[in-house]
Design an enzyme around this catalytic site. Structure first.
Site, PDB file in Angstrom:
ATOM      1  N   ASP A   1       1.099  -1.340   0.072  1.00 59.21           N
ATOM      2  CA  ASP A   1      -0.019   0.135   0.249  1.00 59.21           C
ATOM      3  C   ASP A   1       0.308   1.771  -0.162  1.00 59.21           C
ATOM      4  OD1 ASP A   1      -1.271  -2.691   1.472  1.00 59.21           O
ATOM      5  OD2 ASP A   1      -2.760  -1.032   2.172  1.00 59.21           O
TER       6      ASP A   1
ATOM      7  N   GLU B   1      -4.173   1.854  -2.880  1.00 61.56           N
ATOM      8  CA  GLU B   1      -5.308   2.107  -1.855  1.00 61.56           C
ATOM      9  C   GLU B   1      -4.936   3.044  -1.217  1.00 61.56           C
ATOM     10  OE1 GLU B   1      -7.016  -0.002   0.875  1.00 61.56           O
ATOM     11  OE2 GLU B   1      -5.997  -0.677   2.155  1.00 61.56           O
ATOM     12  N   ASN B   2      -3.917   3.765  -1.071  1.00 63.26           N
ATOM     13  CA  ASN B   2      -3.795   4.884  -0.080  1.00 63.26           C
ATOM     14  C   ASN B   2      -3.515   6.014  -1.116  1.00 63.26           C
ATOM     15  OD1 ASN B   2      -3.523   1.854   2.003  1.00 63.26           O
ATOM     16  ND2 ASN B   2      -5.654   3.282   2.700  1.00 63.26           N
TER      17      ASN B   2
ATOM     18  N   ASN C   1     -10.091  -2.047   0.316  1.00 61.68           N
ATOM     19  CA  ASN C   1     -11.211  -1.206   1.709  1.00 61.68           C
ATOM     20  C   ASN C   1     -11.114   0.479   0.548  1.00 61.68           C
ATOM     21  OD1 ASN C   1      -8.991  -1.664   3.109  1.00 61.68           O
ATOM     22  ND2 ASN C   1     -10.384  -0.653   4.314  1.00 61.68           N
ATOM     23  N   HIS C   2      -9.976   0.760   0.531  1.00 57.87           N
ATOM     24  CA  HIS C   2      -9.858   2.161   0.060  1.00 57.87           C
ATOM     25  C   HIS C   2     -10.898   2.331  -1.424  1.00 57.87           C
ATOM     26  CE1 HIS C   2      -9.770   4.033   4.106  1.00 57.87           C
ATOM     27  NE2 HIS C   2      -8.965   3.117   3.952  1.00 57.87           N
TER      28      HIS C   2
ATOM     29  N   HIS D   1      -6.527  -8.380  -0.079  1.00 51.94           N
ATOM     30  CA  HIS D   1      -5.784  -7.443   1.098  1.00 51.94           C
ATOM     31  C   HIS D   1      -7.304  -7.535   2.122  1.00 51.94           C
ATOM     32  CE1 HIS D   1      -5.128  -3.410   1.627  1.00 51.94           C
ATOM     33  NE2 HIS D   1      -7.167  -2.705   1.840  1.00 51.94           N
TER      34      HIS D   1
ATOM     35  N   HIS E   1      -2.635  -4.286   3.836  1.00 53.74           N
ATOM     36  CA  HIS E   1      -4.189  -4.009   4.176  1.00 53.74           C
ATOM     37  C   HIS E   1      -3.345  -3.017   5.358  1.00 53.74           C
ATOM     38  CE1 HIS E   1      -7.787  -1.947   5.425  1.00 53.74           C
ATOM     39  NE2 HIS E   1      -7.892  -3.420   6.743  1.00 53.74           N
TER      40      HIS E   1
ATOM     41  N   HIS F   1      -0.252  -2.550   6.632  1.00 49.43           N
ATOM     42  CA  HIS F   1       0.795  -1.744   6.103  1.00 49.43           C
ATOM     43  C   HIS F   1       2.006  -2.025   7.172  1.00 49.43           C
ATOM     44  CE1 HIS F   1      -2.009   1.696   4.914  1.00 49.43           C
ATOM     45  NE2 HIS F   1      -2.064   0.778   3.963  1.00 49.43           N
TER      46      HIS F   1
HETATM   47 FE   LIG Z   1      -4.041   0.462   2.757  1.00 46.24          FE
HETATM   48 FE   LIG Z   2      -6.542  -1.375   3.223  1.00 46.78          FE
END
Ligand SMILES: [Fe+2]
Ligand SMILES: [Fe+2]
Length: 273
Positions: free
Chosen positions: A8, A39-40, A67-68, A155, A180, A182
């Site tokens: 991520d 995603e981030n 999820n993002h 993830h 996910h 991190h």
């Molecule tokens: Fe993430």
């Molecule tokens: Fe995530």
């Protein structure tokens, strides 16, 4: 094939470490295929089309999500036209975008990239196991098959769910890697069936933080259960974090692997092959 997966990307520091280092790493490590979880990448929340382009320009062959995925509303639109951007395959039918994609790799080879999201301690989604099974069903791995490498980004929050995913597809993917949390895990290895595995790739971001976000406001959230400051990415130097895998084109399975941690505050690690 020489594969690099990076976890991520969190905010500008995460993007910088990639644009700064990836072009040279692609050369130096003779990388054939690079996949990055983005995603981030936009201020910690989702990604924009411009940022997706930036990651692809820097040397990513595909960008995965989680999820993002749709935190930046424009992603709902541009994901349809960006075939190298992959969101979890187990979103409900009708969700924009795709859960897997095939990318061209030097030498006329192809790699399948699949993204799925876990269900333990996460928002409810469709079954990720059957979603990955469905994505793999259309492609045979190996020299005589349609793709010479298969990379699965699972993830998920729970290590159990990620391990179960890896064992379920051991021998059918080149790499199953978690994202996910991190935080890079130390359990990178080749499973019995030949699939490379790591519970979490870690993030590309500033580790002097709470999973990439500024540590003050992020910590306060645990002390006071009232809405606090808006979370923003920590701005110190980022570490690039992930896994390097070399596979056999004949089988598509892993031959050797090494963790990658470059820059920032983590202990440094890189392949010696
Ligand atoms: Fe993430
Ligand atoms: Fe995530």
């Amino acid at each position: 094939m020489r594969l690099l997966f990076l976890g991520d990307v969190v905010g500008r520091p995460g993007r910088h470490v990639i644009t700064d280092r990836l072009p040279q790493l692609r050369e130096r490590w003779r990388l054939d295929c690079v996949v990055i979880n983005g995603e981030n990448a936009a201020g910690g929340f989702g990604l924009t089309e411009a940022i997706c382009e930036e990651l692809l320009q820097a040397g990513a062959d595909a960008v995965t999500l989680g999820n993002h995925s749709f935190d930046q509303r424009e992603a709902l639109v541009f994901i349809a036209r960006q075939s190298r951007l992959v969101r979890p395959a187990n979103y409900p039918p009708g969700t924009p975008g795709r859960g897997s994609t095939v990318v061209d790799v030097p030498g006329g080879r192809k790699a399948l990239v699949v993204n799925a999201m876990g269900r333990l301690f996460m928002e409810p989604l469709d079954d990720p196991f059957r979603a990955v099974q469905g994505a793999l069903a259309a492609h045979r791995l190996g020299a005589g098959g349609g793709v010479q490498a298969v990379l699965v980004d699972i993830h998920a929050e729970a290590s159990s769910e990620k391990m179960a995913m890896a064992h379920s597809f051991d021998g059918r993917a080149s790499l199953v890697i978690g994202t996910h949390t991190h935080v890079p895990s130390g359990d990178y290895r080749i499973l019995e069936g030949g699939t490379a595995y790591m519970t979490d790739a870690g993030m590309c971001g500033d580790y002097d933080s709470v999973i990439g976000m500024q540590k003050g406001p992020a910590s306060l959230r645990f002390w006071k259960k009232v809405p606090g400051e808006k979370l923003a990415p920590a701005e110190g130097p980022a570490s690039l974090s992930g896994l390097f895998v070399e596979t056999d084109d004949a089988t598509g399975l892993a031959l050797r692997l090494a963790p990658v941690r470059l820059g920032g505050k983590l202990s440094q690690a890189m392949p010696d092959f």
